[in-house]
Scaffold this motif. Structure first.
Motif, PDB file in Angstrom:
ATOM      1  N   LEU A 154       0.962  -1.206  -0.310  1.00  0.00           N
ATOM      2  CA  LEU A 154       0.302   0.331   0.463  1.00  0.00           C
ATOM      3  C   LEU A 154       0.644   0.869  -0.037  1.00  0.00           C
ATOM      4  O   LEU A 154       1.699   1.192   0.707  1.00  0.00           O
ATOM      5  CB  LEU A 154      -0.936  -0.396   1.172  1.00  0.00           C
ATOM      6  N   ARG A 165      -2.144  -1.894  -3.690  1.00  0.00           N
ATOM      7  CA  ARG A 165      -3.351  -0.600  -3.539  1.00  0.00           C
ATOM      8  C   ARG A 165      -1.897   1.055  -3.558  1.00  0.00           C
ATOM      9  O   ARG A 165      -0.927   1.270  -2.565  1.00  0.00           O
ATOM     10  CB  ARG A 165      -4.194  -0.302  -2.138  1.00  0.00           C
ATOM     11  N   SER A 212      -2.615   5.208  -3.102  1.00  0.00           N
ATOM     12  CA  SER A 212      -4.126   6.198  -3.484  1.00  0.00           C
ATOM     13  C   SER A 212      -3.584   7.710  -3.297  1.00  0.00           C
ATOM     14  O   SER A 212      -2.116   7.725  -2.404  1.00  0.00           O
ATOM     15  CB  SER A 212      -5.401   5.872  -2.541  1.00  0.00           C
ATOM     16  N   VAL A 248      -4.798  -1.451  -7.737  1.00  0.00           N
ATOM     17  CA  VAL A 248      -5.596  -1.048  -7.125  1.00  0.00           C
ATOM     18  C   VAL A 248      -5.640   0.524  -7.231  1.00  0.00           C
ATOM     19  O   VAL A 248      -4.629   1.392  -6.487  1.00  0.00           O
ATOM     20  CB  VAL A 248      -7.009  -0.766  -5.799  1.00  0.00           C
ATOM     21  N   LEU A 297     -10.289   2.501   0.638  1.00  0.00           N
ATOM     22  CA  LEU A 297      -9.194   1.827   0.036  1.00  0.00           C
ATOM     23  C   LEU A 297      -8.729   0.307   0.327  1.00  0.00           C
ATOM     24  O   LEU A 297      -9.178  -0.058  -0.676  1.00  0.00           O
ATOM     25  CB  LEU A 297      -7.887   2.724   0.213  1.00  0.00           C
ATOM     26  N   THR A 310     -10.305   0.196  -9.922  1.00  0.00           N
ATOM     27  CA  THR A 310      -9.183   0.669  -9.976  1.00  0.00           C
ATOM     28  C   THR A 310      -9.642   2.206 -11.010  1.00  0.00           C
ATOM     29  O   THR A 310     -10.038   2.030 -12.055  1.00  0.00           O
ATOM     30  CB  THR A 310      -7.816  -0.001 -10.583  1.00  0.00           C
TER      31      THR A 310
END
Length: 216
Positions: free
Chosen positions: A60, A112, A114, A160, A195, A203
């Motif tokens: 992440l 992930r 973000s 993602v 998330l 995504t």
């Protein structure tokens, strides 16, 4: 195996809370910030050097950097210097982080990435006008991240990538903003819940802190 997380801007108002919440969820967290590490999100050489020094794959990555600047109320207040500054911090910087973070994202399992966007960056949701530079920079960020998600889906099929709106959070960033504000810890919990709940099929999306889609 302990999941690994990287937080860009982990000494800022939301970044501190994101790091703390990730640690509470069992992640081993690495942080990079300008104040502590000299990591300058406006300088690609600094981004490349900071991320290039990292070797572990990260499950992440959360880019918590951002800047509000001085939102313009009218076109008369619009200026090139503020527009460029907003674009560097809020659009260019996170996109360049993703560019240089690709090698840190695993291809064989779900990962992930973000960035902090903002509802005011939505063109479809803009009914008040104003805030030209900030709105435009966040809209550009959304386009950059969405476009990158299309490309990365080919090389990282379980990745993602998401733009997240945290709500109005009580930090120095919003000190002059006269609205009810979420405590940073609460905002961090909401953002990470969203998330971690997204699948690779989602995504490239733009989501608020409740997991709802925000119009582009």
């Amino acid at each position: 195996m302990t999941d690994q997380a990287l937080v860009i801007g982990d000494t800022g108002g939301i970044g501190v809370a994101i790091r703390s919440e990730l640690e509470a969820r069992g992640y081993r967290v690495t942080g990079l910030s300008r104040s502590r590490d000299g990591f300058d999100i406006c300088d690609e050489d600094s981004i490349a050097a900071g991320l290039g020094a990292l070797s572990a794959p990260f499950d992440l990555i959360f880019v918590a950097s951002g800047q509000l600047g001085t939102p313009e109320k009218t076109l008369a207040q619009l200026g090139a210097q503020e527009m460029a500054a907003q674009f560097r911090v809020n659009a260019m910087g996170p996109a360049l982080v993703l560019k240089h973070a690709r090698r840190l994202l695993p291809r064989d399992r779900t990962a992930r990435f973000s960035v902090l966007s903002a509802r005011v960056g939505s063109i479809g949701d803009n009914r008040l006008g104003g805030w030209y530079s900030y709105r435009t920079a966040k809209a550009a960020l959304n386009q950059l991240i969405h476009g990158a998600s299309v490309e990365l889906a080919r090389s990282h099929p379980r990745l993602v990538v998401a733009c997240l709106h945290p709500g109005t959070v009580d930090t120095p960033f919003t000190a002059d903003y006269p609205r009810d504000k979420l405590p940073p810890a609460q905002a961090a919990r909401h953002l990470l819940d969203v998330l971690e709940g997204l699948s690779p099929a989602q995504t490239g999306g733009f989501y608020d802190y409740a997991g709802k889609d925000i119009p582009w």
